[in-house]
Scaffold this active site. Structure first.
Site, PDB file in Angstrom:
ATOM      1  N   ASP A  26       6.826   6.007  -0.639  1.00  0.00           N
ATOM      2  CA  ASP A  26       7.726   5.532  -1.697  1.00  0.00           C
ATOM      3  C   ASP A  26       9.100   6.217  -1.663  1.00  0.00           C
ATOM      4  OD1 ASP A  26       5.373   4.213  -2.591  1.00  0.00           O
ATOM      5  OD2 ASP A  26       4.858   5.898  -3.897  1.00  0.00           O
ATOM      6  N   GLU A  55       5.821  -5.031  -7.038  1.00  0.00           N
ATOM      7  CA  GLU A  55       6.141  -3.661  -7.450  1.00  0.00           C
ATOM      8  C   GLU A  55       7.307  -3.145  -6.593  1.00  0.00           C
ATOM      9  OE1 GLU A  55       2.601  -1.328  -6.701  1.00  0.00           O
ATOM     10  OE2 GLU A  55       2.725  -1.595  -4.541  1.00  0.00           O
TER      11      GLU A  55
HETATM   12  O1  FUB Z   1       2.461   5.413  -4.423  1.00  0.00           O
HETATM   13  C1  FUB Z   1       1.751   4.793  -5.493  1.00  0.00           C
HETATM   14  C2  FUB Z   1       2.133   3.361  -5.612  1.00  0.00           C
HETATM   15  O2  FUB Z   1       1.884   2.706  -4.379  1.00  0.00           O
HETATM   16  C3  FUB Z   1       3.586   3.114  -5.863  1.00  0.00           C
HETATM   17  O3  FUB Z   1       3.971   3.375  -7.175  1.00  0.00           O
HETATM   18  C4  FUB Z   1       3.679   1.700  -5.444  1.00  0.00           C
HETATM   19  O4  FUB Z   1       4.961   1.208  -5.312  1.00  0.00           O
HETATM   20  C5  FUB Z   1       2.916   1.727  -4.146  1.00  0.00           C
HETATM   21  O5  FUB Z   1       3.695   2.188  -3.076  1.00  0.00           O
END
Ligand code: FUB
Length: 332
Positions: A24, A231
């Site tokens: 991320d 997301e």
């Molecule tokens: O790293 C945890 C979660 O996985 C993140 O918040 C999302 O975007 C995905 O990458």
């Protein structure tokens, strides 16, 4: 503070560091230096499910490099879960911003009721350590904050993620634990955005949903999993346009949409990154010395374990008309 010097001259599409699992990546240029704010993945054998329990992160490290020919510095642990009064677990994807002479780390975590909220922490240095605020940002929810400080000084926080990120549960404005997402033929849920206060520590207004539409102006539908928001929002500006990029989750792409306004509506344009090794895909886009770069992650360092990821970078190129050229991270 202990500085660890690693990986001389990081190579495109190779792990930036190999002594930690990282994911991320939110990249920024502060004072002419590249700083990367990643998640710090935990190496464990616990449950792996759609709720995201496998992403059990407990702290953040900051990485930085003078340029792409220089070593990557790990600035060590800059914030730990134990020092965040309101959080119980899962320090997920963070972002950072600079304003008024201070640096801000924005991060999601589950509160004591298991509800994802977004917190802020501050530092006089981009390399931390960061001092957390006593409570989460009032009115915040879900995951994956991304903060744009616009040219006029107004800051915007974009956020939201489906499934483990709980965005479906906030459709009425309050948390409903059993709420499900829209039907396949209904408009998809969009990311949320709110303007931040001048001190960057509170929202100026209730978050709004961002509309993402196709070229005809029709909403992208929930069943359109190649294009709908899942997301990991990121907003950058190029030639006067706002580019909102994000993960499509179940179809594992990074895609983007554009708008003349920071809060949208955004018109879907195309794919930035084809699927990487591993379930999640998450990124940031940053300009450095006149070129543009995509920071992203995959699971190559762990041989494909979803919650043991590694941050990488590659150059990002635009076409004459402002569209972004699709990147295949494994092309020879
Ligand atoms: O790293 C945890 C979660 O996985 C993140 O918040 C999302 O975007 C995905 O990458």
């Amino acid at each position: 503070m202990e500085l660890t010097r690693l990986n001389d001259a990081p190579k495109p599409n190779q792990p930036l560091v190999t002594h930690l699992f990282t994911a991320d990546p939110s990249a920024h240029v502060f004072d002419g230096r590249i700083y990367i704010y990643p998640s710090h993945d935990v190496d464990h054998d616990g449950p792996d499910n759609d709720n995201g329990d496998q992403y059990a992160m407990e702290d953040y490290h900051v990485l930085s490099m003078a340029d792409f020919e220089s070593p990557v510095v790990d600035h060590g642990e800059v914030l730990h879960l134990r020092n965040v009064p309101w959080a119980s677990k899962q320090l997920w994807a963070p972002d950072a911003a600079y304003k008024n002479g201070r640096y801000y780390l924005f991060f999601p975590a589950r509160d004591r009721e298991g509800i994802f909220r977004i917190g802020a922490a501050t530092s006089p240095s981009p390399a931390g350590p960061f001092e957390p605020q006593p409570s989460y940002i009032e009115g915040s929810f879900s995951i994956d904050p991304a903060v744009l400080v616009d040219d006029d000084g107004q800051s915007y926080m974009y956020f939201g993620g489906l499934w483990g990120g709980q965005l479906e549960k906030w459709q009425t404005g309050v948390f409903r634990p059993d709420a499900e997402g829209p039907a396949a033929d209904a408009p998809a849920l969009g990311p949320r955005v709110a303007r931040l206060s001048d001190d960057m520590l509170s929202l100026r207004e209730a978050p709004r949903e961002i509309a993402i539409v196709d070229e005809e102006g029709s909403p992208i539908l929930a069943g359109d999993e190649d294009r709908r928001y899942f997301e990991g929002p990121w907003v950058h500006k190029y030639n006067g346009w706002y580019y909102l990029s994000y993960s499509t989750g179940t179809t594992h792409k990074l895609v983007y949409a554009v708008s003349r306004e920071p809060m949208g509506p955004y018109t879907f344009k195309g794919t930035i990154l084809t699927p990487v090794i591993g379930w999640t895909t998450h990124h940031s886009i940053v300009e450095f010395r006149g070129k543009w770069y995509l920071f992203y992650h995959d699971c190559s360092l762990s041989g494909g374990v979803n919650h043991k990821r590694c941050v990488k970078y590659t150059e990002l190129r635009y076409n004459e008309d402002g569209t972004i050229r699709t990147i295949d991270p494994y092309a020879e």
